[in-house]
Each structure stands twice: as structure tokens, then as C-alpha cells.
Design a protein around this motif. Structure first.
Motif, PDB file in Angstrom:
ATOM      1  N   TYR A 126       0.831  -1.199   0.000  1.00  0.00           N
ATOM      2  CA  TYR A 126       0.000   0.000   0.000  1.00  0.00           C
ATOM      3  C   TYR A 126       0.871   1.256   0.000  1.00  0.00           C
ATOM      4  N   SER A 127       0.275   2.352  -0.425  1.00  0.00           N
ATOM      5  CA  SER A 127       0.950   3.649  -0.418  1.00  0.00           C
ATOM      6  C   SER A 127       1.079   4.106   1.025  1.00  0.00           C
ATOM      7  N   SER A 128       2.269   4.453   1.429  1.00  0.00           N
ATOM      8  CA  SER A 128       2.526   4.769   2.835  1.00  0.00           C
ATOM      9  C   SER A 128       1.791   6.011   3.324  1.00  0.00           C
ATOM     10  N   GLN A 129       1.351   6.883   2.415  1.00  0.00           N
ATOM     11  CA  GLN A 129       0.644   8.083   2.854  1.00  0.00           C
ATOM     12  C   GLN A 129      -0.804   7.801   3.263  1.00  0.00           C
ATOM     13  N   LEU A 130      -1.286   6.598   2.999  1.00  0.00           N
ATOM     14  CA  LEU A 130      -2.638   6.245   3.416  1.00  0.00           C
ATOM     15  C   LEU A 130      -2.673   5.997   4.921  1.00  0.00           C
ATOM     16  N   PRO A 131      -3.712   6.491   5.601  1.00  0.00           N
ATOM     17  CA  PRO A 131      -3.859   6.201   7.035  1.00  0.00           C
ATOM     18  C   PRO A 131      -4.458   4.802   7.216  1.00  0.00           C
ATOM     19  N   PRO A 150       4.587  -1.112   3.156  1.00  0.00           N
ATOM     20  CA  PRO A 150       4.245   0.265   2.777  1.00  0.00           C
ATOM     21  C   PRO A 150       5.252   0.784   1.753  1.00  0.00           C
ATOM     22  N   HIS A 151       4.740   1.453   0.753  1.00  0.00           N
ATOM     23  CA  HIS A 151       5.604   1.993  -0.308  1.00  0.00           C
ATOM     24  C   HIS A 151       5.546   3.513  -0.267  1.00  0.00           C
ATOM     25  N   GLU A 152       6.702   4.124  -0.072  1.00  0.00           N
ATOM     26  CA  GLU A 152       6.767   5.574   0.037  1.00  0.00           C
ATOM     27  C   GLU A 152       6.549   6.252  -1.312  1.00  0.00           C
ATOM     28  N   ILE A 153       7.112   5.684  -2.353  1.00  0.00           N
ATOM     29  CA  ILE A 153       7.013   6.295  -3.678  1.00  0.00           C
ATOM     30  C   ILE A 153       6.127   5.410  -4.551  1.00  0.00           C
ATOM     31  N   THR A 154       4.975   5.962  -4.953  1.00  0.00           N
ATOM     32  CA  THR A 154       4.063   5.249  -5.849  1.00  0.00           C
ATOM     33  C   THR A 154       3.546   6.232  -6.885  1.00  0.00           C
ATOM     34  N   VAL A 173      -1.978   6.328  -5.614  1.00  0.00           N
ATOM     35  CA  VAL A 173      -2.276   5.763  -4.296  1.00  0.00           C
ATOM     36  C   VAL A 173      -2.968   4.425  -4.510  1.00  0.00           C
TER      37      VAL A 173
END
Length: 85
Positions: A8-13, A43-47, A50
Motif C-alpha cells: 500500500y501507499s505509505s501516505q494512506l492512514p 508500505p511503499h513511500e514512492i508510488t 495511491v
């Protein structure tokens, strides 16, 4: 032993531990013989976009036919949808 990989995209809560625990719970409800589910969160920081991707692998067994897998998929979608922002 089922294996679940959550990418998942790391910026997601997203509470990844709760998602993986829910996967294990739903799988156990559908197949009491499945055992513990080995879960990993990535978690993936760069995607580019999202995203959330869950990959679940289970050994092939006679009772895990297409109907079983479709029912499990539906149950996972219902259980996990409220957990994904």
C-alpha cells in the motif's frame, strides 16, 4: 498456512496490522483447517498512484474449489472495505 501480502501507499492512514488480523479472521471463519495466516505489510513511500493491494495465497485443497474461493473473496471484500480509506 495461508500467506497474505499487503502492499500500500505509505501516505494512506491504513492500520496494516488490523487489516492482516482481519484477513486471518475471515480466512479462519471460512476454513477452520487453514491455520495461522502469515501476514506481511509492505508500505511503499514512492508510488505513481495511491493504492492498496492484498495478495492472499493458500495451498490448493479439494474443498478450496472456485465456489469456496469466490465466497472467501466476497467475505474479504466486505470485511476489509471499511478499513481502507
Amino acid at each position: 498456512m495461508p500467506q497474505a501480502d499487503l502492499n500500500y501507499s505509505s501516505q494512506l492512514p491504513l492500520d496494516a496490522a488490523a487489516v492482516l488480523a482481519k484477513v486471518e479472521e475471515v480466512v479462519a471463519e471460512h476454513d477452520a483447517t487453514s491455520g495461522a495466516c502469515k501476514g506481511r505489510a509492505h508500505p511503499h513511500e514512492i508510488t505513481h498512484h495511491v493504492h492498496v493491494l492484498l495478495r492472499l495465497r493458500m495451498l490448493k485443497k479439494p474443498h478450496r474449489d472456485n465456489a469456496f474461493m469466490q465466497a472467501l473473496l466476497g467475505a474479504l471484500q466486505t470485511a476489509l472495505r471499511p478499513m481502507v480509506p
